[in-house]
Design an enzyme around this catalytic site. Structure first.
Site, PDB file in Angstrom:
ATOM      1  N   ASP A  90       0.869  -1.160   0.000  1.00 44.39           N
ATOM      2  CA  ASP A  90       0.000   0.000   0.000  1.00 44.39           C
ATOM      3  C   ASP A  90       0.922   1.230   0.000  1.00 44.39           C
ATOM      4  OD1 ASP A  90      -2.409   1.566   0.406  1.00 44.39           O
ATOM      5  OD2 ASP A  90      -1.766   1.792   2.486  1.00 44.39           O
ATOM      6  N   ASP A 136      -0.205   5.052   0.829  1.00 41.43           N
ATOM      7  CA  ASP A 136      -0.473   6.111   1.792  1.00 41.43           C
ATOM      8  C   ASP A 136      -0.426   5.606   3.225  1.00 41.43           C
ATOM      9  OD1 ASP A 136      -0.949   8.129  -0.203  1.00 41.43           O
ATOM     10  OD2 ASP A 136      -2.833   7.102  -0.623  1.00 41.43           O
ATOM     11  N   ASP A 154      -1.241  -0.224   6.150  1.00 43.71           N
ATOM     12  CA  ASP A 154      -1.543   0.404   7.436  1.00 43.71           C
ATOM     13  C   ASP A 154      -3.021   0.361   7.787  1.00 43.71           C
ATOM     14  OD1 ASP A 154      -2.900   3.482   7.032  1.00 43.71           O
ATOM     15  OD2 ASP A 154      -2.076   2.465   5.277  1.00 43.71           O
TER      16      ASP A 154
END
Length: 227
Positions: free
Chosen positions: A7, A9, A180
């Site tokens: 991922d 961001d 996250d």
């Protein structure tokens, strides 16, 4: 082929590039500041809550690209990368990508953020495969302000990745995915090696319950690593 999927961001960079892009446009006076800021913040809270309408959000973001000359947009993006993304850069994330590269793994970023914003970030990280929400263009190459195809968000990440695997004749055998966000639980559950990176509380709880490693790329208190 072993896939190492990341991922973007709040995983490989220390912030959300989509939301930061909106803040950047406000600071630059490119948009109606008060109205745009309120909508940008509301969409981001929806994302954190897991209730985001991804089409509505991306069309909100992409509307500011609509019809603008490409050289004007490129200059604006270069300023954004220098002013904002440089400040969010995580050397330890770059090192993690390099570790997988040295192993001979195939590197991929998969992100809900659109490709206008994320393509140069993936290039800077040396990640050759990017699955991002696609910003539609017209026959002249100008942005239409609409999303093309399936946004790579939540289950959409799984769908887009499945198409990529089919097109390349590959599988998820031995694969890694670093994220996250609890929004990525659908894809984290598909890979052989899911890793929670500086996770939000919901993902942190899920990772502990499922025995997934938890890694920080922002400080020295790592609870796990790619090994």
């Amino acid at each position: 082929m072993t896939l190492a999927i990341f991922d973007l961001d709040n995983t490989l960079i220390a912030g959300d590039s989509d939301h930061q892009w909106g803040d950047f446009l406000v600071r630059r006076g490119e948009v109606d500041g008060e109205r745009y800021q309120a909508a940008n913040d509301r969409f981001y809270q929806d994302y954190l809550d897991g209730s985001l309408d991804i089409f509505a959000y991306q069309e909100f973001v992409l509307s500011e690209l609509k019809g603008r000359p490409l050289d004007e947009l490129d200059a604006l993006r270069q300023a954004f990368l220098k002013e904002v993304i440089d400040a969010l850069w995580l050397p330890r994330a770059e090192a993690l990508v390099a570790e997988h590269r040295a192993r001979g793994d195939t590197l991929m970023i998969i992100t809900a953020t659109n490709d206008f914003i994320t393509a140069p970030i993936a290039e800077r990280l040396g990640v050759p495969h990017l699955i991002a929400t696609r910003a539609e263009r017209d026959g002249d190459g100008l942005y239409t302000g609409r999303v093309a195809g399936v946004p790579s968000y939540r289950e959409g990440k799984v769908e887009r990745l499945a198409h990529w695997l089919g097109d390349h004749g590959e599988s998820l055998a031995g694969s890694w995915f670093y994220s996250d966000s609890h929004n990525d639980l659908p894809l984290l559950g598909k890979v052989d090696n899911p890793v929670a990176v500086d996770p939000d509380p919901t993902l942190a709880r899920a990772a502990r319950e499922r025995g997934w490693p938890i890694l920080s790329l922002r400080d020295q208190a790592d609870a796990g690593a790619a090994s």
